[in-house]
Design an enzyme around this catalytic site. Sequence first.
Site, PDB file in Angstrom:
ATOM      1  N   ASP A  16       3.170  -6.096   2.390  1.00 24.15           N
ATOM      2  CA  ASP A  16       2.377  -6.158   3.616  1.00 24.15           C
ATOM      3  C   ASP A  16       1.644  -7.492   3.657  1.00 24.15           C
ATOM      4  O   ASP A  16       0.833  -7.790   2.767  1.00 24.15           O
ATOM      5  CB  ASP A  16       1.381  -4.993   3.652  1.00 24.15           C
ATOM      6  CG  ASP A  16       0.667  -4.878   4.985  1.00 24.15           C
ATOM      7  OD1 ASP A  16       1.081  -5.548   5.944  1.00 24.15           O
ATOM      8  OD2 ASP A  16      -0.306  -4.109   5.060  1.00 24.15           O
TER       9      ASP A  16
ATOM     10  N   ASP B 225       5.368  -7.673  10.010  1.00 24.64           N
ATOM     11  CA  ASP B 225       4.826  -8.276   8.793  1.00 24.64           C
ATOM     12  C   ASP B 225       4.800  -7.344   7.588  1.00 24.64           C
ATOM     13  O   ASP B 225       4.114  -7.624   6.604  1.00 24.64           O
ATOM     14  CB  ASP B 225       3.414  -8.799   9.054  1.00 24.64           C
ATOM     15  CG  ASP B 225       2.429  -7.684   9.390  1.00 24.64           C
ATOM     16  OD1 ASP B 225       2.877  -6.637   9.878  1.00 24.64           O
ATOM     17  OD2 ASP B 225       1.216  -7.864   9.168  1.00 24.64           O
ATOM     18  N   GLU B 226       5.546  -6.253   7.626  1.00 24.86           N
ATOM     19  CA  GLU B 226       5.571  -5.361   6.464  1.00 24.86           C
ATOM     20  C   GLU B 226       6.911  -4.633   6.372  1.00 24.86           C
ATOM     21  O   GLU B 226       7.595  -4.417   7.378  1.00 24.86           O
ATOM     22  CB  GLU B 226       4.426  -4.357   6.511  1.00 24.86           C
ATOM     23  CG  GLU B 226       4.470  -3.415   7.691  1.00 24.86           C
ATOM     24  CD  GLU B 226       3.401  -2.338   7.633  1.00 24.86           C
ATOM     25  OE1 GLU B 226       3.160  -1.799   6.535  1.00 24.86           O
ATOM     26  OE2 GLU B 226       2.824  -2.020   8.686  1.00 24.86           O
TER      27      GLU B 226
END
Length: 436
Positions: free
Chosen positions: A53, A146-147
């Site tokens: 993350d 983003d993860e």
Amino acid sequence: MSTDITHSANLAPALCRDCGTRLPADMNRCPACGSPRLVKHGELDVLSIAHIDCDAFYASIEKRDNPDLLDKPVIVGGGQRGVVSTCCYIARIYGVRSAMPMFKALEACPDAIVIKPNMEKYSRIGKEMRERMRALTPLVEPLSIDEAFLDLTGTERLHRATPAETLAKFIREIEEDIGISASVGLAPNKFLAKLASDLEKPRGFSVIGAAEAKSVLAGMPVGRIWGVGKVFQKKLEKDGIRTIGQLQTMDSADLARKYGSIGLRLAHLSQGDDSRLVKPQRGAKSVSTETTFRTDISSFETLRPILRDLSEKVSARLKKSDLSGRGITLKLKTANFKTITRARHLTDPTQLADRIYSAGVSLLENETDGRRFRLIGIGVSDLETAERADPQDLLDESAERRKSAERAVDRLRDKFGNSAVELGLTHAAKAAKDDK
């Protein structure tokens, strides 16, 4: 967590996160580089499910691109919705949080620098991150821009390193090459890995092993369980259940009788059990639909209800697949077969017909200048899971009312069929088709 769970500290594997050196667990600094950033755990060399993350992703990118912002509180957001998309960790010290109304964020941190989101830039960097993850393992399951989850089982021979060593190297390279940081959670399953990645942010590397899972979970609030939102958490609290430890003592059959299928999930996850596999995203990169007219159309008022109808169809497919997306693309084909595409990036992912249509119709307005069109289409791209789709807009009460109304219509259609409820615009679209 990043602690020794064996009887002897010297038996627990340890790793320097800054240079990758292996060392005895009784050391507090790396003898090779002097770093105190060590990860130690008895199961470090046997765990292979990870959650990566990025740390304050949008704000980190803006600070990377403007070093003058490094020691300043930064908020990414504002614009028409007037809410915080994300903020750096300096701003968080003042109490700023994602989805907070901008006026409240600036009351809490009046010196914050507010930057309008640049979704195209963020999406480009997110895709680069994802490609680098796929170089580690084909089993990458993106959750958002983003993860992602990664399953590194069996990659030791490929990388000549344990999954923990591979992940530590990956994070170092991300910082050096891309200029942003990320946190890692390593565990025996997805649920525990996602919990672990949030324990030591930013730049964290946390481990939750199978042997300690129950004890680590026991003191956490029930809201930390995957799938337990604010509404259901309040229901559990009303029933006297506030911690995961309380769920651990309850019979799974009783939980199932009281809460249905989610009760069984509570029973399993509270024990640290999660059988979900890491599933790579192999499906469509976008969800779209289009229609070709029998007779060319130039009128905005005629095209508008057709666009609404198409937006509802795309929304239904997203909801059925548990997907959402930030990219909205309008497609038009002129009478002389010239294709026109116009796109807009949303701050938050959506699966709502209302938001898809609103973005599409604003793009359409700029194109209806008298030209005749033979086709119109709408699509949603930059897909991710629906977990973070359509957060509450505290400043736009009408948007919240429309969202609630759409969810109510969805429930009626699920029960009685798609024709059970028709909006005025949707009805107009069908009438227009019948006239053609």
